[in-house]
Design a protein around this motif. Structure first.
Motif, PDB file in Angstrom:
ATOM      1  N   SER A  95      10.394  14.994  -5.619  1.00 21.35           N
ATOM      2  CA  SER A  95       9.642  13.745  -5.740  1.00 21.35           C
ATOM      3  C   SER A  95      10.576  12.598  -6.091  1.00 21.35           C
ATOM      4  CB  SER A  95       8.551  13.868  -6.812  1.00 21.35           C
ATOM      5  OG  SER A  95       7.642  14.899  -6.500  1.00 21.35           O
ATOM      6  N   ALA A  96      10.214  11.407  -5.637  1.00 23.25           N
ATOM      7  CA  ALA A  96      10.913  10.167  -5.998  1.00 23.25           C
ATOM      8  C   ALA A  96       9.978   8.998  -5.707  1.00 23.25           C
ATOM      9  CB  ALA A  96      12.224  10.001  -5.238  1.00 23.25           C
ATOM     10  N   PHE A  97      10.213   7.884  -6.378  1.00 25.50           N
ATOM     11  CA  PHE A  97       9.318   6.729  -6.286  1.00 25.50           C
ATOM     12  C   PHE A  97       9.839   5.742  -5.255  1.00 25.50           C
ATOM     13  CE2 PHE A  97       6.475   3.394  -7.579  1.00 25.50           C
ATOM     14  CZ  PHE A  97       5.424   4.053  -8.194  1.00 25.50           C
ATOM     15  N   LEU A  98       8.919   5.182  -4.488  1.00 26.11           N
ATOM     16  CA  LEU A  98       9.219   4.122  -3.520  1.00 26.11           C
ATOM     17  C   LEU A  98       8.587   2.825  -4.017  1.00 26.11           C
ATOM     18  CD1 LEU A  98      10.167   2.942  -0.792  1.00 26.11           C
ATOM     19  CD2 LEU A  98       8.034   3.781   0.207  1.00 26.11           C
ATOM     20  N   PHE A  99       9.432   1.815  -4.292  1.00 21.19           N
ATOM     21  CA  PHE A  99       8.961   0.513  -4.741  1.00 21.19           C
ATOM     22  C   PHE A  99       8.980  -0.449  -3.558  1.00 21.19           C
ATOM     23  CE2 PHE A  99      10.581   2.528  -8.549  1.00 21.19           C
ATOM     24  CZ  PHE A  99       9.670   2.169  -9.533  1.00 21.19           C
ATOM     25  N   VAL A 100       7.893  -1.188  -3.387  1.00 23.46           N
ATOM     26  CA  VAL A 100       7.780  -2.159  -2.291  1.00 23.46           C
ATOM     27  C   VAL A 100       7.447  -3.517  -2.901  1.00 23.46           C
ATOM     28  CG1 VAL A 100       6.659  -2.752  -0.128  1.00 23.46           C
ATOM     29  CG2 VAL A 100       6.967  -0.355  -0.750  1.00 23.46           C
ATOM     30  N   ARG A 101       8.385  -4.443  -2.821  1.00 21.47           N
ATOM     31  CA  ARG A 101       8.181  -5.781  -3.360  1.00 21.47           C
ATOM     32  C   ARG A 101       7.416  -6.659  -2.371  1.00 21.47           C
ATOM     33  NH1 ARG A 101      13.424  -8.625  -4.620  1.00 21.47           N
ATOM     34  NH2 ARG A 101      14.081  -7.632  -2.697  1.00 21.47           N
ATOM     35  N   ASP A 102       6.870  -7.762  -2.893  1.00 23.24           N
ATOM     36  CA  ASP A 102       6.180  -8.732  -2.037  1.00 23.24           C
ATOM     37  C   ASP A 102       7.171  -9.378  -1.078  1.00 23.24           C
ATOM     38  OD1 ASP A 102       3.395  -8.791  -2.973  1.00 23.24           O
ATOM     39  OD2 ASP A 102       4.258  -9.434  -4.865  1.00 23.24           O
ATOM     40  N   ALA A 103       6.711  -9.645   0.136  1.00 24.16           N
ATOM     41  CA  ALA A 103       7.506 -10.444   1.067  1.00 24.16           C
ATOM     42  C   ALA A 103       7.516 -11.897   0.599  1.00 24.16           C
ATOM     43  CB  ALA A 103       6.934 -10.331   2.481  1.00 24.16           C
ATOM     44  N   ASP A 104       8.452 -12.669   1.111  1.00 22.05           N
ATOM     45  CA  ASP A 104       8.516 -14.081   0.745  1.00 22.05           C
ATOM     46  C   ASP A 104       7.214 -14.769   1.130  1.00 22.05           C
ATOM     47  OD1 ASP A 104      11.079 -13.809  -0.209  1.00 22.05           O
ATOM     48  OD2 ASP A 104      12.004 -14.301   1.703  1.00 22.05           O
ATOM     49  N   PRO A 105       6.614 -15.550   0.226  1.00 22.14           N
ATOM     50  CA  PRO A 105       5.317 -16.177   0.541  1.00 22.14           C
ATOM     51  C   PRO A 105       5.466 -17.253   1.604  1.00 22.14           C
ATOM     52  CG  PRO A 105       6.161 -16.996  -1.545  1.00 22.14           C
ATOM     53  CD  PRO A 105       7.105 -15.902  -1.121  1.00 22.14           C
ATOM     54  N   LEU A 106       4.363 -17.491   2.310  1.00 20.28           N
ATOM     55  CA  LEU A 106       4.353 -18.562   3.308  1.00 20.28           C
ATOM     56  C   LEU A 106       4.422 -19.927   2.644  1.00 20.28           C
ATOM     57  CD1 LEU A 106       1.576 -17.128   5.654  1.00 20.28           C
ATOM     58  CD2 LEU A 106       4.050 -16.926   5.910  1.00 20.28           C
ATOM     59  N   VAL A 107       3.884 -20.029   1.420  1.00 25.83           N
ATOM     60  CA  VAL A 107       3.925 -21.264   0.636  1.00 25.83           C
ATOM     61  C   VAL A 107       4.538 -20.925  -0.706  1.00 25.83           C
ATOM     62  CG1 VAL A 107       2.576 -23.130  -0.383  1.00 25.83           C
ATOM     63  CG2 VAL A 107       1.865 -22.127   1.799  1.00 25.83           C
ATOM     64  N   THR A 108       5.502 -21.719  -1.149  1.00 25.91           N
ATOM     65  CA  THR A 108       6.166 -21.447  -2.423  1.00 25.91           C
ATOM     66  C   THR A 108       5.136 -21.409  -3.550  1.00 25.91           C
ATOM     67  OG1 THR A 108       8.141 -22.572  -1.616  1.00 25.91           O
ATOM     68  CG2 THR A 108       7.953 -22.213  -3.989  1.00 25.91           C
ATOM     69  N   GLY A 109       5.187 -20.333  -4.327  1.00 25.85           N
ATOM     70  CA  GLY A 109       4.270 -20.179  -5.442  1.00 25.85           C
ATOM     71  C   GLY A 109       2.986 -19.467  -5.111  1.00 25.85           C
ATOM     72  N   ASP A 156       0.822  -1.205   0.000  1.00 23.28           N
ATOM     73  CA  ASP A 156       0.000   0.000   0.000  1.00 23.28           C
ATOM     74  C   ASP A 156       0.858   1.258   0.000  1.00 23.28           C
ATOM     75  OD1 ASP A 156      -1.182  -2.333   1.396  1.00 23.28           O
ATOM     76  OD2 ASP A 156      -3.000  -1.122   1.332  1.00 23.28           O
ATOM     77  N   ASP A 157       2.105   1.152   0.520  1.00 21.90           N
ATOM     78  CA  ASP A 157       2.985   2.317   0.631  1.00 21.90           C
ATOM     79  C   ASP A 157       3.728   2.616  -0.662  1.00 21.90           C
ATOM     80  OD1 ASP A 157       2.346   2.608   3.369  1.00 21.90           O
ATOM     81  OD2 ASP A 157       3.729   0.990   3.845  1.00 21.90           O
ATOM     82  N   GLU A 158       3.609   1.783  -1.686  1.00 22.20           N
ATOM     83  CA  GLU A 158       4.308   2.053  -2.941  1.00 22.20           C
ATOM     84  C   GLU A 158       3.676   3.238  -3.647  1.00 22.20           C
ATOM     85  OE1 GLU A 158       5.940  -1.144  -5.573  1.00 22.20           O
ATOM     86  OE2 GLU A 158       4.345  -0.456  -6.904  1.00 22.20           O
ATOM     87  N   GLY A 159       4.513   4.051  -4.263  1.00 20.18           N
ATOM     88  CA  GLY A 159       3.983   5.194  -5.004  1.00 20.18           C
ATOM     89  C   GLY A 159       5.017   6.284  -5.155  1.00 20.18           C
ATOM     90  N   LEU A 160       4.588   7.372  -5.796  1.00 17.68           N
ATOM     91  CA  LEU A 160       5.439   8.538  -6.017  1.00 17.68           C
ATOM     92  C   LEU A 160       5.275   9.474  -4.839  1.00 17.68           C
ATOM     93  CD1 LEU A 160       7.321  10.084  -7.974  1.00 17.68           C
ATOM     94  CD2 LEU A 160       5.272  11.221  -8.868  1.00 17.68           C
ATOM     95  N   TYR A 161       6.350   9.662  -4.078  1.00 17.78           N
ATOM     96  CA  TYR A 161       6.318  10.504  -2.879  1.00 17.78           C
ATOM     97  C   TYR A 161       6.877  11.881  -3.207  1.00 17.78           C
ATOM     98  CZ  TYR A 161       4.985   6.606   0.050  1.00 17.78           C
ATOM     99  OH  TYR A 161       4.297   5.579   0.622  1.00 17.78           O
ATOM    100  N   THR A 162       6.158  12.877  -2.750  1.00 19.34           N
ATOM    101  CA  THR A 162       6.536  14.267  -3.012  1.00 19.34           C
ATOM    102  C   THR A 162       6.585  15.015  -1.697  1.00 19.34           C
ATOM    103  OG1 THR A 162       5.477  14.205  -5.175  1.00 19.34           O
ATOM    104  CG2 THR A 162       5.967  16.374  -4.251  1.00 19.34           C
ATOM    105  N   LEU A 163       7.708  15.705  -1.461  1.00 20.26           N
ATOM    106  CA  LEU A 163       7.848  16.596  -0.315  1.00 20.26           C
ATOM    107  C   LEU A 163       7.672  18.024  -0.809  1.00 20.26           C
ATOM    108  CD1 LEU A 163       8.606  17.405   2.592  1.00 20.26           C
ATOM    109  CD2 LEU A 163      11.005  17.254   1.903  1.00 20.26           C
ATOM    110  N   ARG A 164       6.713  18.738  -0.251  1.00 25.57           N
ATOM    111  CA  ARG A 164       6.457  20.121  -0.619  1.00 25.57           C
ATOM    112  C   ARG A 164       6.670  21.008   0.601  1.00 25.57           C
ATOM    113  NH1 ARG A 164       0.858  19.243  -4.147  1.00 25.57           N
ATOM    114  NH2 ARG A 164       1.842  18.044  -5.843  1.00 25.57           N
TER     115      ARG A 164
END
Length: 1451
Positions: A367-381, A348-356
């Motif tokens: 402004s700069a972009f924050l990328f948030v990848r998925d955490a490791d799954p509880l079950v492979t796949g 939910d925190d991924e997006g283009l962040y801007t400080l004004r």
């Protein structure tokens, strides 16, 4: 067997038939029916057999007229027998059937009785349950009616009033409110919610019996504002406000401020500074993180002017949406930096962040972009977690939950979603849907009115279930329409009251039917119905019942027969696909049920929204060295679009990776984190609540490289000519052209001390030289030059020099130099400075600092006392080093007499201060304290006290932020000043001293420790030096205080200072940290013991061992387990000690689980049992057990004699044998000389060595090593002169060598050698003497008249002489006596015709020159017919030796 595959998420569910409660009854009835069928079949078979027999009889009768009498008689006899047998058989069958019927009737009676009993019990239980349910419903109805009766909206009884106070005084605002349920009160300052955690200690909010207070501690001018209090419950909301004005003692220092107040106050004037110049020094860049991690986005900046009380406003945006602080994000702005921190990242925190940075003069942003990848799954796949969870249309018993789907580029597609709910205040998550919901929307029903809930969603694919999404905001199950029914009624004057519309409707009893029934939402899985409450509705609480009907059926079915609906909305599930339905709603209260509402139009459950179509053409273009701009055409069908997912793939690999992990709402995206020089392909897919579209067409291959940029700044600017009205400037081309040829240069000018720059040339100038005309003679000018290419205008040239150099703290070899920043800093902020100096008359400048200093001050050391120096400063930014400043005035390096320095200390109250004395003060002198050579004006961190010529700077809350250089200067003196560096070591020392004064500690004799008692009890204890009678203490385990109880027995002996806690049962749950806190007046102390990991396991194992030992010792047990030692007689002794035995206790020795017999039984009264093993050897290997057993229990002790234990026993025996070994003795044998060492016991497994002349002897043909149980020996075979010397025998016991030596040389060797020769000769003679090999018995019995033949075999070298004797007389050979010798080896004597006179002793002498032997044979002759005399069985005749001398004399 069913072939339907059960989904994996349903495999753990157990489904039961509704009739499972009557399974026993059904079983009994089935058994009764089967028995009844069996009896019916048996009776039918019996009747059938009777009919067949009667038919046979009739047929025989009809044929009897043609048979003769004899035959007829025979036939009648046979028929009678047959009839008799048949009747006997039928009687047996009837008896068996009757018995069987009686038994069945008895079982049936018992069965009916059991069924009747089961039915009566079931009926009783159902009746009790019905009565209980009726009472609960009635109580619930009455409880709800009572709550409805006393419920009312909030009402303010006493309102807030305004206050005017002086600065640093406290203010308390109070008001009184009543209502039911109890209203929730929130405080606001100028419309902003007051948060106590944001300013700890500033605000204190209390609530007692409807009286709510807000206390503002030490109010300052910033607290001047309008304060509001808002009270809210389920029935309404009220508010009250008041103004707080904070005044200062001196009005001329009070800044003007405009505050919106509800009372008439004079308006203040505008703030003098209306514009802030914000320059970002450090910026946050594109950031890559994973779910669950932490990150901080931070910018450092330079704000001009730097005002303490007036600051610009910092705002953070994500995708152009203003952010506010939450439990996920924290914001900070101040001290030249702004930061946004995430404690636990989600997608939910991924997006283009801007400080004004917003001020009255404008907005500066980054402004700069924050990328948030998925955490490791509880079950492979498994897929990633859903995101952006929202709750809509909340009502009394349901809410609609929506979310966004995860990107499944590298996983299998999502099959559906599970929605979970949790009541606020608990941690119990409940799954709302049994089967996965296909779309990203779900109406959650079954909520309890008035309670708050949070929700989460999990995605499901073929591999498994994802991690849960971030939980939603809490939502209350309340009907928002309730507030609409609240009306205000005006009374006389200005009074008004709030009443519900129900109060104006009169005494309506049965409610009317609902109106406006319609489908507000239609899906394939459900239909949401909405309606308006009836009018009039009555004062009693309303409930609704929904009915449905298939179009054309004419029958109605109630949907919510079990659960009443309290809100005017309801989601209807379980609708058949493809069929149309109509609906109607009925309202009800305690007086009755209304008429049905109007029927809705036909509604069919189907998906209104479809999956979007694929996006159009995808274009990728260059951006930077690690990023690419991707653009695409929107899809043709974009109904309710949630956004897009972008995927990338390295050209030629076909391995697609997601570029964004949260849908973006626009059709342009910058993909970051790519590899420079690599070629990529991109594709896009659209997303809505139903699912994802097909992938778009792939983009063209693009190589990642930087796009065109503007050129760098020119440098080397030189004034080539100046004629009073113009200047000719020259410069060098920029070092970097930005990837495109430079088109020209722009030059700007301004007069010194002017802010505005003026353009010199409107069009770019291509040459690197330009004449600037129209200048004013005598004026000073500054110029800046920028290059231009196709990408745009580049950075301007280098900055101008720094200025205004001053000096302080002049000492004998050092001084402190200060300066101001350059007027023009160039294209980028100044990053540091270089300081140069030289002697006043010298020509070469020396740089003080090899690296730049970021501060605008520097301490110059290693100067020569008494000399005069001049200084200059050069500014540095990202573009290079600027011009030097003007040379400073000369400074004499020499300390003033009586110079004093700043001292650091702690006063009696424990406050840390820096102090300075100045004796040269005048009435006009003032102390000025600085930190980093900037005047201190922070009243929250520092306090200055000046008394006479002494001044102190107090640190209010000392911490790491207070580290640095402090200086003080005294005005109206001859430059009196000093500085002090507060480093971490000094601050730690001062804080430790302050803490000892403020917080005295209780000294401890012993820190918290533990000890383990019997039964596995664990005692935690510590001892203080001294405790007063008023001392208190606490035991804390894992941050939770425990009190004295049966589990934790806590006590304190204040006389000795011992505090202890005893735990009877120590288990795995007791792992953690144990802490004891002691308070004794102002003094306190704390001691902790960490029992985690291996430390805890050690304590737990010891406690368990002690507990088991205690249980073991309740019966007969071993006080000392089986062990061994070696006696002085070199016997291995197994010993164990027993305890708690009695007469009935049985003790046994076992070896390899076989009873080991001993000569004597152990005496258990002695308490010691022993087992001796004499002459230990490998045959004694095995497992030895000692067992104790009686009626109280048993115990076993085991000792295995093998391996190292056996080796240790041998070493122990070696020790005993080595100490008792005899001196070496010489024994001569025919083979040679033997050295012997006698000992108590010897075995070949002992570690022994024989040495000759200190050289180890190995066993060989010449020297053989061996031994017996009593001794060890060395055999020297055929000794020679070489064998003379010292012989040593040593035995090793694991620690020491036991040695015995003998010098076999000289006379000792000669005597031994001579004896050896004698033994050798004797052995040779014994070997070659005459002897009988065998064949003669000692007694012979023979009958008279028989022939006696005595035969034997002899040996000798040379051949022996053989002589026969009778009764020691020579035998005269004759026909009666004959002797025969063959091959000098076989000898025989024959007596023919034996008579009684032949009885006697016969002897044979066998001898040669080396000796011989004599053998006697007794012959007994009996007569014929006589009884054979009783004689012992014959044995081998024993020879008598004849010495060699005798044989030689005979010869």
């Amino acid at each position: 067997m069913s072939l339907v595959t059960v989904p994996f998420y349903q495999k753990r569910h157990r489904h039961f038939d509704q009739s499972y409660r009557n399974i026993q009854t059904r079983y009994l009835l089935d058994e009764y029916a089967s028995k009844k069928r069996a009896s019916t079949q048996a009776s039918s078979q019996k009747s059938l057999s009777q009919r067949s027999s009667s038919q046979r009889a009739s047929s025989q009768t009809s044929l009897g007229g043609t048979i003769c009498r004899v035959c007829a008689k025979r036939v009648s006899t046979q028929e009678d027998e047959e009839q008799e047998n048949r009747s006997r058989y039928q009687s047996l069958v009837a008896a068996y059937g009757e018995a069987k019927r009686q038994r069945f009737l008895s079982e049936l009676a018992h069965l009916e009785e059991d069924v009747h009993l089961a039915r009566s019990q079931a009926r009783d239980k159902l009746d009790k349950y019905a009565i209980q349910q009726m009472m609960e419903d009635k109580l619930a109805w009455e409880r709800h009616t009572f709550e409805e009766r006393i419920s009312r909206a909030p009402e303010i009884l006493v309102r807030l009033r305004s206050h005017t106070v002086w600065e640093r005084m406290s203010v308390k605002l109070c008001f009184t409110v009543q209502g039911f349920p109890t209203p929730v009160v929130q405080w606001y300052k100028d419309g902003s919610l007051i948060c106590q955690a944001a300013e700890p200690g500033k605000y204190r909010i209390e609530s007692n019996y409807g009286v709510h207070t807000l206390e503002i501690n030490r109010a300052d001018f910033d607290d001047t504002a309008t304060y509001s209090a808002v009270a809210t419950n389920a029935h309404g909301q009220v508010s009250t406000n008041a103004a707080v004005v904070v005044r200062r003692f001196r009005g001329d220092e009070e800044p003007f401020r405009s505050v919106g107040l509800p009372i008439g106050l004079p308006l203040s004037s505008m703030i003098p500074y209306t514009h802030f110049d914000v320059q970002f020094l450090e910026k946050f860049g594109v950031t890559f993180r994973r779910e669950g991690e932490t990150v901080t986005l931070k910018c450092t900046m330079l704000v001009t002017p730097d005002l303490k009380r007036v600051q610009p406003r910092a705002e953070w945006y994500r995708d152009d949406v203003l952010l506010k602080e939450s439990k996920w994000t924290k914001m900070f702005f101040g001290e030249g930096q702004a930061s946004l921190s995430f404690s636990h990242l989600h997608k939910d925190d991924e997006g283009l962040y801007t400080l004004r940075i917003v001020s009255r003069g404008g907005v500066s942003d980054h402004s700069a972009f924050l990328f948030v990848r998925d955490a490791d799954p509880l079950v492979t796949g498994a897929p990633g977690a859903p995101m952006d969870l929202q709750c809509h249309d909340a009502n009394r018993d349901y809410v609609i939950v929506t979310w966004k789907p995860p990107n499944t580029t590298t996983e299998s597609p999502v099959m559906g979603y599970f929605v979970d709910r949790c009541e606020v205040g608990t941690n119990n998550w409940v799954q709302c849907n049994d089967a996965p919901v296909k779309i990203c929307k779900y109406p959650v029903t079954g909520l309890f009115e008035g309670r708050s809930y949070i929700f989460r969603v999990r995605a499901v694919n073929s591999a498994g279930i994802s991690r849960p999404s971030r939980v939603s905001d809490a939502v209350a199950a309340l009907d928002p329409l309730d507030l609409r029914r609240l009306q205000a009624v005006h009374l006389e004057g200005e009074k008004e009251i709030a009443i519900y519309q129900d109060d104006l409707e009169g005494d309506a009893q049965v409610p009317g039917p609902p109106t406006g029934v319609h489908a507000s939402e239609i899906s394939r899985n459900y239909v949401v119905l909405s309606w308006e409450p009836p009018t009039p509705r009555g004062k009693d609480p309303l409930m609704y019942f929904i009915e449905k009907s298939v179009v054309g059926s004419g029958s109605w079915q109630r949907v919510n027969a079990q659960t009443a609906v309290r809100s005017p909305r309801y989601a209807v599930f379980d609708l058949m696909e493809g069929k149309s339905y109509v609906f109607r709603v009925l309202s009800a209260n305690r007086h009755g049920l209304s008429e049905p509402s109007e029927i809705t139009s036909p509604i069919q459950a189907q998906d209104v929204t479809v999956v979007p179509s694929a996006p159009g053409r995808v274009l990728a273009s260059r951006n930077t060295k690690t990023s690419v701009v991707v653009q695409w055409d929107r899809p043709k069908h974009e109904e309710d679009l949630l956004g897009y997912y972008v995927d990338c793939c390295v050209a030629g690999t076909n391995l697609w990776e997601p570029c964004n992990h949260k849908p973006i709402g626009y059709n342009r995206f910058v993909v970051h984190g790519l590899t420079t020089g690599e070629q990529y392909i991109f594709r896009v897919k659209a997303v809505n609540a139903v699912g994802m579209s097909e992938n778009s067409q792939e983009s063209d291959v693009i190589k990642v490289q930087a796009a065109l940029t503007v050129p760098s700044h020119p440098y080397g600017i030189t004034l080539l000519n100046c004629d009073g009205h113009s200047m000719t400037l020259g410069w060098k081309v920029p070092k970097f052209s930005g990837g495109s040829p430079i088109l020209g240069y722009y030059l700007d000018k301004r007069e010194v001390h002017h802010k505005n720059w003026h353009e010199v040339n409107s069009s770019p100038s291509k040459p690197t030289i330009l004449t600037v005309d129209g200048l004013t003679e005598g004026s000073l000018y500054e110029f800046k030059i920028a290059a231009v290419n196709l990408a745009g205008i580049g950075e301007p040239s280098d900055p101008s020099p720094a200025y205004d150099l001053t000096f302080c703290e002049v000492r004998d070899t050092s001084l402190v130099m200060l300066w101001k920043a350059p007027v023009y800093s160039g294209s980028s902020p100044v990053s540091g400075y270089f300081v140069d100096f030289r002697e006043e008359d010298a020509g070469e400048w020396i740089t003080v600092n090899q690296t730049t200093t970021a501060s605008r001050y520097l301490k110059v050391s290693d100067l020569q006392q008494g000399k005069t120096y001049v200084f200059r400063v050069r500014a540095v930014n990202a573009n290079g080093v600027g011009k030097p400043s003007d040379t400073s005035e000369p400074v004499l390096v020499e300390a003033r007499p009586g110079t004093k320095e700043i001292s650091a200390g702690v006063d009696e109250q424990g406050n840390i201060y820096l102090g300075f004395d100045c004796q040269e003060m005048t009435d006009a002198s003032q102390f000025t304290w600085c930190k980093s050579y900037e005047e201190i004006s922070d009243d929250e961190r520092f306090k200055i006290e000046t008394v006479g010529d002494h001044s102190k700077l107090y640190l209010k809350n000392p911490d790491k932020e207070d580290l640095g250089t402090y200086s003080v200067s005294v005005s109206d003196t001859d430059g009196v000043s000093s500085s002090f560096v507060l480093d971490p070591e000094e601050l730690e020392r001062l804080m430790a001293l302050s803490n000892e004064i403020k917080n005295p500690t209780i000294p401890l004799k012993s820190e918290l420790a533990y000890e383990i008692f019997d039964k596995g009890r664990v005692r935690f204890w510590l001892q203080a030096e001294h405790l007063s009678p008023d001392a208190s203490y606490r035991f804390i385990i894992n941050d939770r205080e425990v009190s004295d109880s049966e589990i934790h027995r806590i006590k304190c002996d204040k006389a000795t200072g011992i505090i202890e806690m005893v735990m009877d049962r120590f288990s795995i749950e007791n792992e953690g940290t144990y802490t004891v806190q002691i308070h004794d007046g102002k003094a306190k102390s704390q001691s902790s013991l960490v029992l985690i990991g291996d430390a805890f396991k050690t304590v737990l194992e010891e406690a368990e061992f002690q507990r088991k030992e205690f249980l073991r010792k309740q019966g007969p047990h071993f006080a000392e387990y089986l062990h061994w030692d070696v006696t002085e007689e070199c016997e291995v002794r197994l010993v164990c000690k027993v305890a708690n035995t009695k007469k009935e206790t049985v003790f046994k020795w076992l070896k390899d689980d076989v009873l080991y017999e001993t000569e004597t039984l152990p005496n258990l009264e002695r308490g010691i049992c022993e087992l001796l093993i004499p002459k230990l050897s490998k045959k004694d290997h095995g497992e030895y057990k000692a067992t104790l057993k009686d009626d109280r229990g048993q115990d076993v002790s085991i000792l295995e004699i093998a391996g190292k234990v056996y080796d240790d026993m041998i070493l122990a025996m070696s020790r005993v044998c080595g100490k008792s070994a005899s001196p070496l003795k010489v024994l001569c044998t025919p083979e040679g000389i033997r050295l012997q060492c006698f000992m108590k016991y010897f075995t070949d497994e002992m570690k022994v060595n024989w040495c000759h002349k200190d050289a180890k002897i190995s066993s060989s043909e010449h020297m053989r090593i061996g031994g017996s149980e009593e001794m060890a020996w060395l055999q020297i075979c055929e000794p020679t002169e070489k064998d003379k010397g010292k012989y040593t025998f040593e035995i090793f016991d694991g620690k020491d060598n036991h040695q015995r030596s003998l010098d076999l040389s000289g006379q000792a060797f000669d005597e031994a050698f001579a004896e050896f020769q004698q033994f050798k000769a004797a052995a040779f003679a014994e070997k070659n003497r005459g002897r009988l090999i065998g064949g003669l018995p000692d007694v012979v019995t023979i009958m008279e008249g028989k022939t006696l033949n005595l035969t034997c075999t002899v040996f000798g070298n040379p051949d022996p002489e053989v002589i026969w004797f009778k009764n020691d007389q020579d035998i005269q050979l004759s026909e009666h006596f004959s002797v025969k010798v063959e091959q000098a080896k076989y000898v025989s004597m024959t007596i023919k015709g034996v008579t009684s006179e032949d009885s006697g002793k016969y002897s044979i002498n066998i001898k040669n020159k080396y000796g011989g032997e004599k053998i006697d044979v007794t012959v007994s002759v009996y007569k014929h017919g006589e009884k054979i005399p009783d004689m012992a069985p014959p044995q081998q005749a024993k020879p008598k030796l004849i010495p060699a001398s005798a044989s030689a004399a005979g010869q």
